[in-house]
Write a protein that holds these residues in place. Structure first.
Motif, PDB file in Angstrom:
ATOM      1  N   PHE A  14       0.850  -1.195   0.000  1.00 12.38           N
ATOM      2  CA  PHE A  14       0.000   0.000   0.000  1.00 12.38           C
ATOM      3  C   PHE A  14       0.884   1.243   0.000  1.00 12.38           C
ATOM      4  O   PHE A  14       1.838   1.334   0.767  1.00 12.38           O
ATOM      5  N   THR A  15       0.551   2.181  -0.853  1.00 12.83           N
ATOM      6  CA  THR A  15       1.310   3.428  -0.871  1.00 12.83           C
ATOM      7  C   THR A  15       0.452   4.633  -0.526  1.00 12.83           C
ATOM      8  O   THR A  15       0.950   5.696  -0.229  1.00 12.83           O
ATOM      9  N   THR A  16      -0.868   4.427  -0.594  1.00 12.51           N
ATOM     10  CA  THR A  16      -1.791   5.545  -0.352  1.00 12.51           C
ATOM     11  C   THR A  16      -3.007   5.037   0.407  1.00 12.51           C
ATOM     12  O   THR A  16      -3.435   3.899   0.200  1.00 12.51           O
ATOM     13  N   ALA A  17      -3.518   5.891   1.257  1.00 12.13           N
ATOM     14  CA  ALA A  17      -4.803   5.576   1.876  1.00 12.13           C
ATOM     15  C   ALA A  17      -5.665   6.823   1.793  1.00 12.13           C
ATOM     16  O   ALA A  17      -5.172   7.943   1.898  1.00 12.13           O
ATOM     17  N   ILE A  18      -6.950   6.591   1.567  1.00 11.38           N
ATOM     18  CA  ILE A  18      -7.869   7.717   1.619  1.00 11.38           C
ATOM     19  C   ILE A  18      -8.419   7.704   3.044  1.00 11.38           C
ATOM     20  O   ILE A  18      -9.251   6.859   3.395  1.00 11.38           O
ATOM     21  N   VAL A  19      -7.891   8.593   3.866  1.00 13.82           N
ATOM     22  CA  VAL A  19      -8.220   8.523   5.297  1.00 13.82           C
ATOM     23  C   VAL A  19      -9.287   9.558   5.652  1.00 13.82           C
ATOM     24  O   VAL A  19      -9.335  10.656   5.099  1.00 13.82           O
ATOM     25  N   PHE A  20     -10.127   9.143   6.592  1.00 13.57           N
ATOM     26  CA  PHE A  20     -11.243   9.992   7.035  1.00 13.57           C
ATOM     27  C   PHE A  20     -11.341   9.967   8.555  1.00 13.57           C
ATOM     28  O   PHE A  20     -11.161   8.910   9.163  1.00 13.57           O
ATOM     29  N   PRO A  21     -11.674  11.090   9.152  1.00  5.72           N
ATOM     30  CA  PRO A  21     -12.118  11.022  10.551  1.00  5.72           C
ATOM     31  C   PRO A  21     -13.384  10.171  10.564  1.00  5.72           C
ATOM     32  O   PRO A  21     -14.136  10.176   9.584  1.00  5.72           O
ATOM     33  N   SER A  22     -13.635   9.437  11.643  1.00  7.70           N
ATOM     34  CA  SER A  22     -14.713   8.447  11.549  1.00  7.70           C
ATOM     35  C   SER A  22     -15.763   8.548  12.640  1.00  7.70           C
ATOM     36  O   SER A  22     -16.607   7.676  12.744  1.00  7.70           O
ATOM     37  N   THR A  23     -15.724   9.599  13.452  1.00  4.39           N
ATOM     38  CA  THR A  23     -16.685   9.670  14.545  1.00  4.39           C
ATOM     39  C   THR A  23     -17.763  10.706  14.253  1.00  4.39           C
ATOM     40  O   THR A  23     -17.442  11.848  13.937  1.00  4.39           O
ATOM     41  N   GLY A  24     -18.995  10.279  14.384  1.00  2.10           N
ATOM     42  CA  GLY A  24     -20.090  11.229  14.241  1.00  2.10           C
ATOM     43  C   GLY A  24     -20.834  11.056  12.946  1.00  2.10           C
ATOM     44  O   GLY A  24     -20.413  10.322  12.051  1.00  2.10           O
ATOM     45  N   VAL A  25     -21.975  11.713  12.865  1.00  4.57           N
ATOM     46  CA  VAL A  25     -22.757  11.651  11.635  1.00  4.57           C
ATOM     47  C   VAL A  25     -21.970  12.339  10.522  1.00  4.57           C
ATOM     48  O   VAL A  25     -21.742  11.766   9.463  1.00  4.57           O
ATOM     49  N   PHE A  26     -21.538  13.568  10.794  1.00  2.00           N
ATOM     50  CA  PHE A  26     -20.604  14.235   9.881  1.00  2.00           C
ATOM     51  C   PHE A  26     -19.225  14.119  10.511  1.00  2.00           C
ATOM     52  O   PHE A  26     -18.844  14.919  11.365  1.00  2.00           O
ATOM     53  N   ALA A  27     -18.501  13.085  10.126  1.00  2.00           N
ATOM     54  CA  ALA A  27     -17.243  12.786  10.808  1.00  2.00           C
ATOM     55  C   ALA A  27     -16.150  13.763  10.395  1.00  2.00           C
ATOM     56  O   ALA A  27     -15.281  14.108  11.191  1.00  2.00           O
ATOM     57  N   GLY A  28     -16.181  14.196   9.161  1.00  4.28           N
ATOM     58  CA  GLY A  28     -15.149  15.108   8.696  1.00  4.28           C
ATOM     59  C   GLY A  28     -14.708  14.763   7.296  1.00  4.28           C
ATOM     60  O   GLY A  28     -15.279  13.881   6.644  1.00  4.28           O
TER      61      GLY A  28
END
Lengths: 418, 446, 446
Positions: B160-174
């Protein structure tokens, strides 16, 4: 108005327990129907019946032209009189704390003034097996007439069976705050095995107690819990074992075999392959509501409807119980609904009359129209299992019983509101 | 940690005993799988200054490059985890809830009050969407990435060289960011940001509104309506502030407006269809994630043009469940057929990519992809679903996802087909920087 | 049909997929039209609509003829209160959840739909739960099993919203589970329930006024920022404008009257009172207001507010001129509403037609879909049920159910498909059990 007229009629001969029904179609249940017949009740018992039964001199004769007489219906499992408003804990006396309470007796917690008693009667139910619950062994159930000034007067048999709930392995949980949830199976299994073990140990203690008592001698002291188990161990009383699904039913069967006790299965819903063994061992079953949802998504939509018919075909003896308070009056419909899905009509009727009486060992007194039996009777304008029929009159031990209820009173009161 | 990576890289270079400029490589005679086109046997790929300079069957090796003999080796674009939390703090900041509801909240309930109310009682009814509960839409994952996180190294070692990362808490996590799995500072790692808003739709909660699926959906809808109104109001105000009530600054809406697309959860076909309709209603580009029942939703997805991210953690037998319990046919069929979803989507021409949430080990990822291949997905399509497919969905395929001239030099080199059990990852290039994973312990393929 | 093949048995497309423009004749039937008496004869169906009903109808050439074998045909049953086919029922965190709606969470694959169908139900009002004084919006559906959400929604049915009075909406105002729940929600009393409703409509009026004011001023050329669109208040404005029905859960006479008076004051109508177990006490006021009543046949005593419930309620209200229906509020009860109707013959002496009206034309009128469904009349949708006996008999069972002239349930087909479904299930279960069986190390074979 019709209803009021009946109530008045009832009052007219309320004092006596002897009368004659004339021009009535008799449905004895244990023998063929007799149209245009006469039924003679003397001293609360059925003295004679038939097309040509002799009317005793001076007897009070009721012309029941066009009507039908049936034995009063018997609910083989209910909590009528033990709970008034299900959401109000204070009005409930069904579930005691603790796992093993064989010494508890439902009989003396049945409230003769409960509004549920006349309401249930209104649809033709004259007797009900009223059971306690809670824990593994909930206590002793009573077979009660649905009429009486006191619970003593109501009781047909005070301690007729012992309620027991076979431990199960359910992984579903429910909490007010979090709603439905799941518990890991390993934990469930541990708890289930522990509770099965506890149950076995309790029976072991009871047997040890039985031996100590038989041996007599000094140092023997009474243990009320274990003492209450003796009729079960001696085979004089049946255990009423609640088991719904196949695994629980099989556990119950294995348990009965191991402990060598007589059981009646209760609330069986999806017994699967256990049916054969139930039939072979001649274990009676008390079936719950016919109109239930299937337990599994893929079960045929009508699987709860067809169960009574399937048990009948397999040779199982069964009766219906409502396992309810507010729906106890729907006992006749519960039986009827099985008819549409494979149960012969006669068997449905028997399952709320004579078969129930036989399972509980009271068929010498109730369950059919036979000479010498108590006159627990209902007079109807048609098939009592049908929703559109009316129960016109009821007698318990020959006494006319009022069909007035909280509901009929409110109905009349508000019908009159301008 | 950073230093260790560098040391490793240096060690790798020296192992070849060559000389050349730093960050200037040529891999020769390798089987090159560009993902954007057919495989190139005996190909050469040149990497310089973090970019792919050339790739093809007859590319000359430029002077000054470290040359790597690729005989027997395969070169693939670096894998992309299309939905990830790698490198983010374990618990993203809890979604903000006002400690007390805004006093002037137009529809907030009055308190019951009175002496009988116990002091410890909290009132549940803290208002609705207008209080922006469970909302941290303004967070950007790229700002939160911790370069020293060990999971990054482990993932990189697996190709793996890339990840599409997201905050994950909440309805609108970020908001999500495309991050490369190497770099000294978060800023060095971010390849694209923001790439989307990560939305969850909680089905039950005891923490207040929304406490149900219907509440969650209604909340998201209201937020997008509010965002439109906010945008219009701001534009009007910016044009001429005089005489206008100032629109109150709202970071929750700012975050939503910044997001070029929304990620919505969709596991069953019912969810997929529902979210397709919802996305259409919201009038913003939607990406679905989950997809256990994508195998029966290819038609709806195709018709809608909505892409979907498939979770490689295929539904499994519930280990905590009752072993004797009768599972529904629906459950059994989903478990049986979930891995065939990718093939169905591919056949229907639906854009999709894989993500690895729930899978712990690289070998599990490989096996999961293999199951999709066994269920009818071609090797090329499988590779695409973990490279170019993801880059396209997030609109970063101009720089990531395939081995093409000018793209970021993210690639990995193996000694066999990447999905084969015994294949080892020999080298990984991130932004043209070479890493060599430690060889797997003998006897273990993972 | 594609889906049918994949999900053998779970998701059935209509059994007999006559072309939509097909012509069907049901002959040799005892027809209970409900509104036009009963007769023995035939029903001609074209394009999903009833064309002709009579002792003799001419079957056009090519028509599909179904011989009812002397059995009973009645209109499809309509359930005015159900919670099947939705993935969420309550948004319980707030006292006013009008921003939510079951239309957002329809699950056309809920097995409850098929089961209801097998109980003769063809249309149902899918309501939000009763946790809130003002609950969410509802959706009316037809039991078109096998179709997706947009196709099961009853096209053209009036929108509605759920209200709830009494014990349920105030429940969260008190401690539960031994006093452990300290997150209380206003209201805790019937007074509070009234207050919540009054305040919500006060807010709604103010909201409407603000919108009107804005529109008027903008029309005059003023430059203004558009007010925020509020999804919570919007449905209440629709209620005030008569564009949305109110379906109000209620029990006691006092609260029923309260709601009628609040509605009178604010100038809107209560379309239906749901449960309305003490409706018989205020039948006069209900009739005067023009509200319909949708009740249970014989439920009582399960809570304090149900202790004055009587099984004569439906009959009594009907006799006092109220438009009455019987509903289920339960996926189980829903399967035998015909028997519930039969009880009104026992309790209160309704005629067979009056009893049948409680589950057909009356609920159709309450939902304002009586131009489409609820009786067997030319021009109406061919939503029909064939019973083997009179549907008010406890011995009757559903044989076939038609919606829009298509067979959606057929008992014979159902029975015939059981074995194959069970077999497929068994095969899958065994296969998966074998695959999940732990190897020596407790993991799957590597």
């Amino acid at each position: 108005m019709k209803l009021a007229a009946f109530l008045l009629a009832t009052a007219a001969f309320a004092a006596d327990d002897s009368f004659v029904l004339r021009n009535v179609t008799i449905h004895p249940v244990t023998s063929a129907d007799i149209p245009n017949a006469t039924l003679v009740v003397t001293g609360g018992k059925i003295a004679d019946f038939g097309p040509k039964a002799a009317i005793p001199k001076g007897a009070k004769v009721i012309d029941a032209k066009g009507l039908h007489v049936y034995p009063g219906l018997i609910d083989s499992a209910s909590n009528v009189g033990m709970s008034e408003i299900s959401s109000v804990r204070e009005s409930g006396d069904v579930n005691e704390l603790g796992d093993f309470n064989p010494q508890l007796r439902a009989v003396s917690s049945v409230n003769p003034s409960s509004d549920h008693i006349p309401v249930t009667r209104g649809n033709g139910v004259t007797a009900s097996l009223i059971y306690p619950g809670g824990g593994i062994i909930g206590g002793q159930a009573a077979l009660m007439h649905l009429d009486g000034w006191t619970w003593e007067e109501m009781a047909v048999e005070r301690n007729i069976t012992m309620q027991m709930r076979i431990p199960t392995t359910t992984t579903s949980t429910f909490s007010q705050t979090f709603g439905a949830g799941r518990r890991p199976f390993a934990e469930t299994k541990r708890r289930y095995e522990e509770r099965l073990k506890l149950t076995g140990e309790f029976f072991e203690q009871a047997r040890a107690y039985q031996r100590r008592k038989a041996a007599g001698g000094g140092g023997f002291t009474v243990d009320r819990k274990l003492e209450a188990m003796l009729p079960i161990l001696e085979g004089k009383e049946q255990l009423l074992v609640f088991a719904a699904r196949e695994r629980a039913v099989k556990d119950a069967l294995a348990f009965a075999a191991k402990e060598n006790v007589k059981i009646v299965l209760a609330g069986v819903r999806e017994p699967g392959t256990a049916v054969k063994e139930i039939a072979e061992r001649k274990i009676p079953v008390i079936l719950g509501e016919t109109l239930e949802l299937p337990l599994e998504e893929d079960s045929p939509y009508d699987s709860p409807f067809t169960l009574p018919g399937e048990l009948y075909k397999a040779g199982v003896t069964f009766a219906f119980g409502t396992f309810s308070v507010q729906f106890a009056r729907n006992l006749p419909f519960q039986a009827a609904n099985a008819v549409g899905f494979g149960l012969p009509y006669e068997e449905a009727l028997k399952a709320v009359t004579i078969n129930a009486a036989r399972i509980w060992g009271v068929d010498d007194r109730i369950g059919s129209i036979d000479k010498g039996k108590w006159a627990d009777l209902i007079l109807t304008d048609g098939d009592p299992l049908e929703g559109r029929s009316q129960v016109k009159q009821m007698w318990i031990q020959g006494r006319p019983v009022s069909l007035e209820t909280r509901h009929t009173r409110l109905y009349e009161q508000y019908t009159k509101r301008p | 940690m950073k230093r260790r990576h560098l040391l490793l890289a240096a060690a790798g270079a020296f192992a070849y005993g060559q000389t050349g400029s730093p960050g200037f490589y040529a891999i020769q005679n390798a089987m090159i799988h560009p993902a954007s086109g057919p495989a190139i046997p005996n190909g050469t790929i040149v990497v310089r200054n973090g970019l792919i300079e050339a790739v093809g069957p007859s590319v000359p090796v430029p002077a000054g490059a470290w040359t790597i003999d690729g005989k027997g080796l395969h070169v693939y674009p670096g894998l992309i985890d299309a939905l990830s939390t790698w490198g983010l703090p374990a618990a993203a900041p809890a979604a903000a809830r006002p400690a007390t509801p805004a006093a002037d909240a137009p529809t907030g309930r009055r308190r019951g009050g009175g002496d009988e109310t116990p002091a410890n009682v909290q009132f549940l009814d803290d208002g609705g969407p207008e209080d922006r509960p469970s909302n941290t839409s303004w967070l950007k994952a790229g700002d939160l990435v911790q370069p020293a996180d060990a999971t990054l190294t482990a993932a990189r070692n697996a190709g793996f060289t890339t990840a599409i990362v997201f905050p994950s808490t909440g309805v609108f996590a970020g908001q999500g960011s495309a991050v490369n799995l190497s770099g000294g500072r978060a800023g060095d790692m971010v390849v694209g940001s923001p790439v989307g808003q990560y939305v969850t739709l909680p089905t039950r909660s005891t923490a207040g509104f929304p406490a149900s699926l219907m509440g969650s959906i209604a909340y998201v809808r209201q937020i997008y309506i509010d965002a439109e109104q906010y945008k219009a109001a701001k534009a009007m105000y910016a044009q001429n502030a005089r005489g206008l009530q100032r629109p109150a600054y709202d970071r929750a809406l700012e975050g939503v407006l910044e997001s070029p697309r929304i990620l919505l959860p969709a596991t069953r076909k019912v969810d997929i269809d529902r979210m397709i309709r919802f996305g259409k209603e919201l009038k913003i580009p939607v990406v679905l994630y989950g997809g256990a029942e994508a195998w029966r939703a290819a038609d709806s997805l195709k018709a809608s043009g909505v892409p979907i991210l498939l979770n490689l953690k295929w539904p499994e037998h519930d280990r905590d469940g009752d072993p004797d319990a009768v599972e529904s046919l629906r459950t059994l069929e989903t478990r049986e057929l979930a891995p065939s979803g990718a093939a169905a989507l591919s056949k229907a021409g639906v854009r999709f990519a894989f993500y690895t949430t729930g899978l712990e080990r690289p070998a599990d990822v490989r096996r999961a992809v293999k199951r999709a291949v066994d269920a009818g997905l071609s090797n090329e399509e499988a590779l695409r679903a973990m490279t170019l497919g993801a880059a396209e969905i997030y609109g970063v395929d101009d720089r990531l996802g395939s081995l093409e001239n000018g793209k970021i030099a993210n690639l990995f080199v193996t000694d066999g087909d990447w999905l084969a059990e015994r294949t080892n990852v020999k080298m990984v290039f991130v932004d043209g920087k070479k890493f060599e994973p430690a060889p797997a312990p003998a006897g273990r393929a993972e | 049909m594609h889906r049918r093949k994949l999900l053998s048995g779970i998701l059935l497309a209509p059994f007999a997929a006559y072309a939509a423009d097909g012509t069907v004749v049901i002959r040799n039937a005892k027809i209970l039209t409900v509104t036009k008496g009963s007769l023995e004869g035939s029903i001609l169906i074209r394009d999903g609509k009833i064309v002709e009903v009579g002792p003799n109808v001419n079957a056009p050439a090519g028509a599909k003829v179904i011989d009812a074998g002397g059995q009973y045909v009645m209109p499809g049953i309509i359930d005015c209160h159900s919670h099947i086919a939705t993935d969420a029922v309550n948004e319980g965190a707030v006292s006013v959840s009008s921003m939510t709606g079951t239309g957002d969470t329809v699950n056309p694959e809920d097995i409850g739909i098929y089961r209801a169908l097998a109980g003769g139900v063809t249309t149902a009002n899918i309501l939000h739960g009763s946790a809130n004084a003002i609950g969410g919006k509802n959706v009316v559906i037809k039991m078109r099993w096998g179709k997706d959400t947009p196709e099961i929604v009853f096209d053209g049915a009036m929108p509605g919203i759920k209200f709830a009075l009494g014990e349920n909406p105030k429940r969260r105002g008190g401690a539960s589970e031994g006093g452990l729940n300290t997150r209380l929600r206003y209201p805790a009393t019937r007074m509070g329930v009234e207050d919540v409703i009054r305040e919500a409509f006060t807010d709604a009026k103010a909201y409407k006024a603000a919108l009107d004011d804005y529109n008027a001023r903008v029309a005059k050329g003023e430059r203004l920022i558009q007010p925020r669109r509020d999804l919570k208040l919007e449905p209440l404005v629709e209620v005030l404008e008569g564009k949305r029905f109110v379906h109000a859960h209620c029990y006691r006479a006092d609260e029923i009257l309260m709601l009628l008076r609040v509605a009178d004051e604010f100038g809107f109508k209560i379309r239906t009172l749901q449960h309305v177990l003490e409706g018989y006490k205020v039948a006069k006021e209900i009739k005067e207001h023009g509200a319909g009543a949708s009740t249970f046949s014989d439920w009582w005593s399960y809570k304090v507010e149900a202790f004055d419930a009587i099984p004569y309620n439906a009959a009594l209200m009907h006799k006092k001129g109220v438009l009455v229906s019987l509903n289920s509020d339960s996926g189980e009860l829903m399967r035998h509403l015909n028997q519930e109707a039969a009880k009104t013959v026992r309790y209160g002496g309704l005629t067979d037609d009056e009893a049948l009206a409680l589950i057909t034309i009356n609920p159709a009128k309450q939902l304002a879909i009586d131009n489409r469904v609820g009786s067997i009349e030319p021009g109406k949708d061919a939503d029909l049920v064939i019973y083997d006996k009179h549907p008010l008999s406890n011995y009757a069972k559903v044989q076939k159910v038609f919606i829009d002239g298509q067979v959606y349930f057929d008992r014979d087909t159902d029975m015939n498909e059981r074995a194959a479904k069970a077999e497929r299930k068994k095969a899958l279960a065994e296969k998966q059990k074998a695959a999940a069986r732990p190897a020596g190390n407790g993991r799957r074979p590597q």
